[in-house]
Design a protein around this motif. Sequence first.
Motif, short mmCIF file in Angstrom:
data_model
loop_
_atom_site.label_atom_id
_atom_site.label_comp_id
_atom_site.label_asym_id
_atom_site.label_seq_id
_atom_site.Cartn_x
_atom_site.Cartn_y
_atom_site.Cartn_z
N ARG A 1 0.72 -1.25 -0.04
CA ARG A 1 -0.01 -0.09 -0.31
C ARG A 1 0.95 1.24 -0.08
NH1 ARG A 1 -2.78 -1.30 3.93
NH2 ARG A 1 -1.96 -0.09 5.52
N ARG A 2 1.91 1.26 0.70
CA ARG A 2 2.87 2.30 0.88
C ARG A 2 3.46 2.43 -0.59
NH1 ARG A 2 3.92 0.40 6.03
NH2 ARG A 2 5.77 -0.61 5.14
N LYS A 3 3.88 1.32 -1.05
CA LYS A 3 4.41 1.61 -2.32
C LYS A 3 3.44 2.32 -3.48
CE LYS A 3 6.82 -1.08 -6.17
NZ LYS A 3 7.19 -2.68 -6.61
N LYS A 4 2.14 1.77 -3.43
CA LYS A 4 1.17 2.29 -4.25
C LYS A 4 1.01 3.68 -4.13
CE LYS A 4 -3.56 1.87 -5.43
NZ LYS A 4 -4.82 1.10 -5.01
N GLU A 5 1.07 4.02 -2.87
CA GLU A 5 0.86 5.72 -2.65
C GLU A 5 1.90 6.43 -2.96
OE1 GLU A 5 0.14 5.73 1.57
OE2 GLU A 5 -2.08 5.11 1.23
#
Length: 233
Positions: free
Chosen positions: A25-29
């Motif tokens: 999720r952090r990578k996506k954000e």
Amino acid sequence: MVTIPSESSGGVSEEWQADKPAPRRRKKEATQELILDTAERLFAENGIYAVSNRQIAEAAGQGNTAVVGYHFGNRTDLIRALVSRFHRGIEPSREALLQQISGSNQLRDWLECQVRPITKRFDELGSPTWFARFGAQLISDPELSDILLEESWRESPSLQQTVDGLLKCLPFFPTQVLPERTDCAMFLIIQMCAQRERALADGLPLIRATWSEMATGLVDALVGIWTAPVTPV
């Protein structure tokens, strides 16, 4: 799987699973922020209609040229995301200013609340910034200006409070003139910010030394717009 014992029964009443997708999720954000930063810069420098999603993806260093559409859908959705991000960034400052001037009957106070959160945000971001030049393109296009206005109102509830407060200071203001003065004020704010942003990016002489000083001059001009006489038609 991690289990949490129940205090009442002594046994296991709930199950909690570690948030394994968090890194993804952090990578996506982070990817979304990179795309937004890149799109904003390319739109400001080259023009909204001159930049393709493929160019944005390549400039952002993304191997998949469809990544922009994957994260943001079509071009309109991407523009909405950019406008929303900027207004979310200025909302806390405007809310704080509104608390300070609560109940004021001074026109200038309400105009300060409209202008200073915007100039403060540009100052916080540091040079170069790109949103003002991007916004100047939006406000000049009939279709894109609707997107700018819709997202501005949606993401900044405090903006409506500044308008309400402003109008209370002008109780005898002709209703038919309101849209005209509103458009004048909005164009002035956006275009003056874009002019300063462009000068900073290109190393050109500045009219005012700081964003704060520029805000003071801009508010002066806006007071003049809102209090200018109305010629009967």
